[in-house]
Enzyme design. Structure first.
Site, PDB file in Angstrom:
ATOM      1  N   LYS A 104       0.844  -1.192   0.000  1.00 18.30           N
ATOM      2  CA  LYS A 104       0.000   0.000   0.000  1.00 18.30           C
ATOM      3  C   LYS A 104       0.888   1.255   0.000  1.00 18.30           C
ATOM      4  O   LYS A 104       0.612   2.222  -0.711  1.00 18.30           O
ATOM      5  CB  LYS A 104      -0.927  -0.003   1.226  1.00 18.30           C
ATOM      6  CG  LYS A 104      -2.056  -1.028   1.098  1.00 18.30           C
ATOM      7  CD  LYS A 104      -2.812  -1.286   2.398  1.00 18.30           C
ATOM      8  CE  LYS A 104      -3.790  -2.445   2.198  1.00 18.30           C
ATOM      9  NZ  LYS A 104      -4.481  -2.879   3.417  1.00 18.30           N
ATOM     10  N   GLN A 127      -5.278  -1.798   9.633  1.00  9.93           N
ATOM     11  CA  GLN A 127      -4.992  -3.083   8.998  1.00  9.93           C
ATOM     12  C   GLN A 127      -5.475  -4.214   9.896  1.00  9.93           C
ATOM     13  O   GLN A 127      -5.171  -4.262  11.078  1.00  9.93           O
ATOM     14  CB  GLN A 127      -3.482  -3.197   8.731  1.00  9.93           C
ATOM     15  CG  GLN A 127      -3.060  -4.431   7.969  1.00  9.93           C
ATOM     16  CD  GLN A 127      -3.525  -4.455   6.519  1.00  9.93           C
ATOM     17  OE1 GLN A 127      -3.682  -3.415   5.879  1.00  9.93           O
ATOM     18  NE2 GLN A 127      -3.756  -5.631   6.000  1.00  9.93           N
ATOM     19  N   ASP A 138     -11.603   2.132   3.555  1.00 11.05           N
ATOM     20  CA  ASP A 138     -11.838   0.680   3.474  1.00 11.05           C
ATOM     21  C   ASP A 138     -13.330   0.367   3.307  1.00 11.05           C
ATOM     22  O   ASP A 138     -13.691  -0.759   2.968  1.00 11.05           O
ATOM     23  CB  ASP A 138     -11.378   0.020   4.785  1.00 11.05           C
ATOM     24  CG  ASP A 138     -10.103  -0.787   4.629  1.00 11.05           C
ATOM     25  OD1 ASP A 138      -9.845  -1.263   3.518  1.00 11.05           O
ATOM     26  OD2 ASP A 138      -9.394  -0.953   5.640  1.00 11.05           O
TER      27      ASP A 138
END
Ligand code: GUN
Length: 282
Positions: A51, A95, A118
């Protein structure tokens, strides 16, 4: 049979985003993503590194918060709140997984839905379900982009998803419904799964079991999308679909690697840029 090349499409999306970021920078907006990682999980470290690399390539700034196993829920929530309040940060990503003593759902819920790149916050989940503009979870969003790129029409088609996770199966159901497909979601308790998958014009495997989808489960000329990323005993990446045999029957199929995987990161980048662009409208 046509291979749906996720790697190539992801590259094209990243190149377009780079141009958009250049435009934003000219207007004084520097898109920035903050990533929080808790504990040490080898797979997460690889994901976060990828990322970070994608951000670098596109011109998105990247801030990483690596926390030890000893962080408390309160401290984690405080960190999220600080990031929520910072005007220079457009996207916040926690995460997963995080250590089991912490409540990840509560933490996801704390992320401001306007920075929830997300798409895991219940506000975005709810908006998606009623077809409002929102941040869509990156993997399902990537799947939809692939289908669009290859002009695969969904209207009135039978779509079958195997897997009902909050990250993939459920948001994908909403995305496909919004495109007027007739959608069935199969899961571990589904009976006669083969009968159902054999009716699918579009079959999406997102259950996390290597080579679960075999040739006999697939209709002739179906579109097969493989969301699975599993490691074989020899350490190779394998999907949820038996590619070698299913590809002989499918009209379109995604490979693993090089299919859905690269699209997930491209759509994350897309969501960060979308969030940064929204600040122009304020
Ligand atoms: N862990 C594995 N995939 C993902 C993802 O897409 N988002 C987050 N936040 N964590 C993950």
């Amino acid at each position: 049979m046509k291979i749906i090349d996720g790697k190539e499409l992801a590259k094209k999306i990243r190149e377009n985003l780079k141009i958009e970021v250049g435009e934003l920078r000219k207007k004084g907006i520097i898109p920035k993503l903050a990533v929080i990682m808790v504990g040490n999980n080898k797979a997460s470290e690889v994901y976060v590194r990828n990322k970070s690399k994608a951000c670098d390539e596109i011109g998105i700034e990247f801030e990483e918060y690596i926390k030890g196993n000893n962080i408390s829920q309160k401290e984690l929530i405080k960190l999220i709140d600080n990031l929520n309040n910072r005007k220079d940060i457009h996207g916040i990503l926690l995460q997963s997984p995080i250590p089991e003593n912490l409540n990840i759902r509560q933490a996801f819920n704390e992320i401001d839905y306007r920075k929830d790149v997300d798409g895991f916050n219940p506000i975005n989940v709810g908006k998606l379900s009623i077809g409002e503009d929102c941040f869509i979870s990156c993997t399902p969003y990537g799947v939809i982009k692939m289908l669009e790129e290859y002009n695969i029409d969904l209207e009135g088609k039978r779509a079958v998803i195997i897997g009902r996770s909050n990250i993939v199966g459920k948001p994908l159901l909403q995305c496909l419904l919004n495109k007027n497909a007739t959608v069935t979601v199969c899961h571990s308790k589904t009976k006669n799964i083969r009968e159902i998958t054999n009716e699918a014009d579009i079959l999406i495997a997102a259950l996390g079991k290597p080579k679960f989808v075999t040739e006999d489960m697939v209709k002739e000329n179906a579109v097969v999308i493989d969301v699975g990323i599993n490691r074989s005993e020899e350490g190779k990446l394998v999907g949820d679909v038996d590619f070698e045999n299913v590809s002989k029957k499918a009209a379109y199929i995604t490979p693993v690697p090089g299919g859905v995987g690269p699209m997930t990161i491209a759509m994350l980048m897309n969501n960060v840029v979308k969030s940064a662009k929204l600040t122009l409208e304020k």
